[in-house]
Scaffold this motif. Structure first.
Motif, PDB file in Angstrom:
ATOM      1  N   LYS A 161       0.853  -1.178   0.000  1.00 57.62           N
ATOM      2  CA  LYS A 161       0.000   0.000   0.000  1.00 57.62           C
ATOM      3  C   LYS A 161       0.891   1.231   0.000  1.00 57.62           C
ATOM      4  CE  LYS A 161      -4.189  -1.633   0.369  1.00 57.62           C
ATOM      5  NZ  LYS A 161      -5.181  -1.414  -0.635  1.00 57.62           N
ATOM      6  N   LEU A 162       0.449   2.233  -0.717  1.00 53.59           N
ATOM      7  CA  LEU A 162       1.189   3.485  -0.778  1.00 53.59           C
ATOM      8  C   LEU A 162       0.745   4.356   0.385  1.00 53.59           C
ATOM      9  CD1 LEU A 162       3.218   4.674  -2.789  1.00 53.59           C
ATOM     10  CD2 LEU A 162       1.324   5.898  -3.825  1.00 53.59           C
ATOM     11  N   SER A 163       1.692   4.871   1.133  1.00 49.67           N
ATOM     12  CA  SER A 163       1.353   5.747   2.247  1.00 49.67           C
ATOM     13  C   SER A 163       1.855   7.153   1.934  1.00 49.67           C
ATOM     14  CB  SER A 163       1.959   5.214   3.544  1.00 49.67           C
ATOM     15  OG  SER A 163       3.361   5.207   3.454  1.00 49.67           O
ATOM     16  N   GLY A 164       1.792   8.030   2.901  1.00 49.05           N
ATOM     17  CA  GLY A 164       2.208   9.411   2.699  1.00 49.05           C
ATOM     18  C   GLY A 164       3.603   9.535   2.115  1.00 49.05           C
ATOM     19  N   ASN A 165       3.861  10.580   1.365  1.00 51.77           N
ATOM     20  CA  ASN A 165       5.143  10.868   0.729  1.00 51.77           C
ATOM     21  C   ASN A 165       5.560   9.785  -0.272  1.00 51.77           C
ATOM     22  OD1 ASN A 165       5.393  13.217   2.260  1.00 51.77           O
ATOM     23  ND2 ASN A 165       6.315  12.087   3.940  1.00 51.77           N
ATOM     24  N   ASN A 166       4.568   9.117  -0.877  1.00 55.28           N
ATOM     25  CA  ASN A 166       4.822   8.091  -1.900  1.00 55.28           C
ATOM     26  C   ASN A 166       5.752   6.980  -1.420  1.00 55.28           C
ATOM     27  OD1 ASN A 166       3.138   9.283  -3.770  1.00 55.28           O
ATOM     28  ND2 ASN A 166       4.752  10.597  -4.564  1.00 55.28           N
ATOM     29  N   VAL A 167       5.619   6.587  -0.168  1.00 55.40           N
ATOM     30  CA  VAL A 167       6.392   5.486   0.386  1.00 55.40           C
ATOM     31  C   VAL A 167       5.545   4.220   0.286  1.00 55.40           C
ATOM     32  CG1 VAL A 167       7.470   4.544   2.455  1.00 55.40           C
ATOM     33  CG2 VAL A 167       7.633   6.995   1.954  1.00 55.40           C
ATOM     34  N   ARG A 168       6.094   3.190  -0.346  1.00 54.29           N
ATOM     35  CA  ARG A 168       5.354   1.943  -0.520  1.00 54.29           C
ATOM     36  C   ARG A 168       5.723   0.984   0.608  1.00 54.29           C
ATOM     37  NH1 ARG A 168       2.162   0.042  -4.235  1.00 54.29           N
ATOM     38  NH2 ARG A 168       2.564   1.728  -5.675  1.00 54.29           N
ATOM     39  N   ASN A 169       4.708   0.563   1.360  1.00 49.72           N
ATOM     40  CA  ASN A 169       4.908  -0.349   2.474  1.00 49.72           C
ATOM     41  C   ASN A 169       4.352  -1.718   2.112  1.00 49.72           C
ATOM     42  OD1 ASN A 169       5.944   1.624   4.293  1.00 49.72           O
ATOM     43  ND2 ASN A 169       3.872   2.415   4.473  1.00 49.72           N
ATOM     44  N   PHE A 170       5.183  -2.741   2.187  1.00 51.06           N
ATOM     45  CA  PHE A 170       4.704  -4.089   1.931  1.00 51.06           C
ATOM     46  C   PHE A 170       4.004  -4.604   3.175  1.00 51.06           C
ATOM     47  CE2 PHE A 170       7.674  -3.584  -1.462  1.00 51.06           C
ATOM     48  CZ  PHE A 170       7.025  -4.202  -2.514  1.00 51.06           C
ATOM     49  N   LEU A 171       2.800  -5.088   2.982  1.00 48.12           N
ATOM     50  CA  LEU A 171       2.001  -5.577   4.086  1.00 48.12           C
ATOM     51  C   LEU A 171       2.353  -7.031   4.387  1.00 48.12           C
ATOM     52  CD1 LEU A 171      -1.272  -3.789   3.084  1.00 48.12           C
ATOM     53  CD2 LEU A 171       0.336  -3.149   4.843  1.00 48.12           C
ATOM     54  N   PRO A 172       1.968  -7.529   5.551  1.00 51.70           N
ATOM     55  CA  PRO A 172       2.391  -8.862   5.975  1.00 51.70           C
ATOM     56  C   PRO A 172       2.013  -9.959   4.991  1.00 51.70           C
ATOM     57  CG  PRO A 172       1.250  -7.729   7.745  1.00 51.70           C
ATOM     58  CD  PRO A 172       1.107  -6.890   6.525  1.00 51.70           C
ATOM     59  N   ARG A 173       2.902 -10.906   4.846  1.00 51.65           N
ATOM     60  CA  ARG A 173       2.596 -12.085   4.048  1.00 51.65           C
ATOM     61  C   ARG A 173       1.749 -13.005   4.922  1.00 51.65           C
ATOM     62  NH1 ARG A 173       6.840 -12.724  -0.367  1.00 51.65           N
ATOM     63  NH2 ARG A 173       5.497 -14.443  -0.906  1.00 51.65           N
ATOM     64  N   ALA A 174       1.757 -14.278   4.667  1.00 56.54           N
ATOM     65  CA  ALA A 174       0.914 -15.215   5.411  1.00 56.54           C
ATOM     66  C   ALA A 174       1.220 -15.171   6.908  1.00 56.54           C
ATOM     67  CB  ALA A 174       1.118 -16.618   4.874  1.00 56.54           C
ATOM     68  N   GLU A 175       0.162 -15.126   7.709  1.00 56.79           N
ATOM     69  CA  GLU A 175       0.284 -15.158   9.163  1.00 56.79           C
ATOM     70  C   GLU A 175      -0.717 -16.173   9.696  1.00 56.79           C
ATOM     71  OE1 GLU A 175       1.559 -10.615  10.255  1.00 56.79           O
ATOM     72  OE2 GLU A 175      -0.559 -11.110  10.299  1.00 56.79           O
ATOM     73  N   TYR A 176      -0.299 -16.933  10.694  1.00 57.51           N
ATOM     74  CA  TYR A 176      -1.161 -17.949  11.283  1.00 57.51           C
ATOM     75  C   TYR A 176      -1.177 -17.777  12.796  1.00 57.51           C
ATOM     76  CZ  TYR A 176      -0.608 -19.958   6.688  1.00 57.51           C
ATOM     77  OH  TYR A 176      -0.593 -20.129   5.335  1.00 57.51           O
ATOM     78  N   SER A 177      -2.289 -18.184  13.413  1.00 52.73           N
ATOM     79  CA  SER A 177      -2.376 -18.091  14.864  1.00 52.73           C
ATOM     80  C   SER A 177      -3.181 -19.268  15.413  1.00 52.73           C
ATOM     81  CB  SER A 177      -3.031 -16.774  15.289  1.00 52.73           C
ATOM     82  OG  SER A 177      -4.378 -16.728  14.846  1.00 52.73           O
ATOM     83  N   PHE A 178      -2.885 -19.617  16.654  1.00 57.91           N
ATOM     84  CA  PHE A 178      -3.631 -20.631  17.382  1.00 57.91           C
ATOM     85  C   PHE A 178      -3.971 -20.031  18.730  1.00 57.91           C
ATOM     86  CE2 PHE A 178      -3.839 -24.229  20.355  1.00 57.91           C
ATOM     87  CZ  PHE A 178      -4.898 -24.910  19.776  1.00 57.91           C
ATOM     88  N   THR A 179      -5.249 -20.026  19.085  1.00 64.20           N
ATOM     89  CA  THR A 179      -5.711 -19.403  20.318  1.00 64.20           C
ATOM     90  C   THR A 179      -6.519 -20.392  21.140  1.00 64.20           C
ATOM     91  OG1 THR A 179      -5.877 -17.285  19.150  1.00 64.20           O
ATOM     92  CG2 THR A 179      -7.013 -17.450  21.264  1.00 64.20           C
ATOM     93  N   VAL A 180      -6.290 -20.409  22.417  1.00 65.19           N
ATOM     94  CA  VAL A 180      -7.110 -21.207  23.348  1.00 65.19           C
ATOM     95  C   VAL A 180      -7.830 -20.233  24.258  1.00 65.19           C
ATOM     96  CG1 VAL A 180      -7.084 -22.919  25.189  1.00 65.19           C
ATOM     97  CG2 VAL A 180      -5.470 -23.107  23.297  1.00 65.19           C
ATOM     98  N   ARG A 181      -9.158 -20.386  24.356  1.00 63.97           N
ATOM     99  CA  ARG A 181      -9.965 -19.533  25.241  1.00 63.97           C
ATOM    100  C   ARG A 181     -10.683 -20.410  26.254  1.00 63.97           C
ATOM    101  NH1 ARG A 181     -13.117 -15.742  20.881  1.00 63.97           N
ATOM    102  NH2 ARG A 181     -11.323 -14.532  20.249  1.00 63.97           N
ATOM    103  N   TYR A 182     -10.665 -19.971  27.491  1.00 62.16           N
ATOM    104  CA  TYR A 182     -11.407 -20.665  28.540  1.00 62.16           C
ATOM    105  C   TYR A 182     -12.201 -19.643  29.309  1.00 62.16           C
ATOM    106  CZ  TYR A 182     -12.609 -23.615  32.449  1.00 62.16           C
ATOM    107  OH  TYR A 182     -13.312 -24.303  33.387  1.00 62.16           O
ATOM    108  N   LYS A 183     -13.498 -19.861  29.437  1.00 67.12           N
ATOM    109  CA  LYS A 183     -14.377 -18.963  30.190  1.00 67.12           C
ATOM    110  C   LYS A 183     -14.673 -19.595  31.545  1.00 67.12           C
ATOM    111  CE  LYS A 183     -16.697 -17.463  25.986  1.00 67.12           C
ATOM    112  NZ  LYS A 183     -17.970 -17.419  25.272  1.00 67.12           N
ATOM    113  N   TYR A 184     -14.440 -18.853  32.601  1.00 68.53           N
ATOM    114  CA  TYR A 184     -14.715 -19.403  33.939  1.00 68.53           C
ATOM    115  C   TYR A 184     -15.660 -18.525  34.704  1.00 68.53           C
ATOM    116  CZ  TYR A 184     -10.978 -16.165  35.162  1.00 68.53           C
ATOM    117  OH  TYR A 184     -10.195 -15.056  35.300  1.00 68.53           O
TER     118      TYR A 184
END
Length: 99
Positions: A76-99
């Protein structure tokens, strides 16, 4: 273009499994008003997926998620014509416990 699907409790048991996917497609986009070729963002698509297991009592959840699972390289192009590469593949594993 954006589309998404979610399937809940696909095994019809006391425990629930939720599967979901979302796909975003972006056409060629001018990122500046001058239509300078340096400002042209090529078309690309990004797919996100998730799977959640919810225990029968509803208190325990396991969530596996992936963002940009096709490993698409885009920027994505941001201010001052600087091109920022955004994250490639990202993965997550989450455990939730409600008490």
């Amino acid at each position: 273009l954006r589309t998404g699907y979610t399937f809940e409790n696909i095994f019809h048991s006391e425990a629930a499994i939720v599967l979901g996917a979302e796909y975003n497609h972006f056409s060629y986009t001018w990122e500046c008003l001058a239509h300078n070729p340096a400002c042209l963002q090529p078309k690309y698509g990004v797919a996100d997926v998730h799977a959640t297991y919810i225990a029968p009592n509803g208190r325990l959840q396991f969530i596996l998620a992936g963002s940009n699972v096709g490993n698409t390289e885009y920027s994505k192009l941001s201010g001052n014509n600087v091109r920022n590469f955004l994250p490639r593949a990202e993965y997550s594993f989450t455990v939730r416990y409600k008490y």
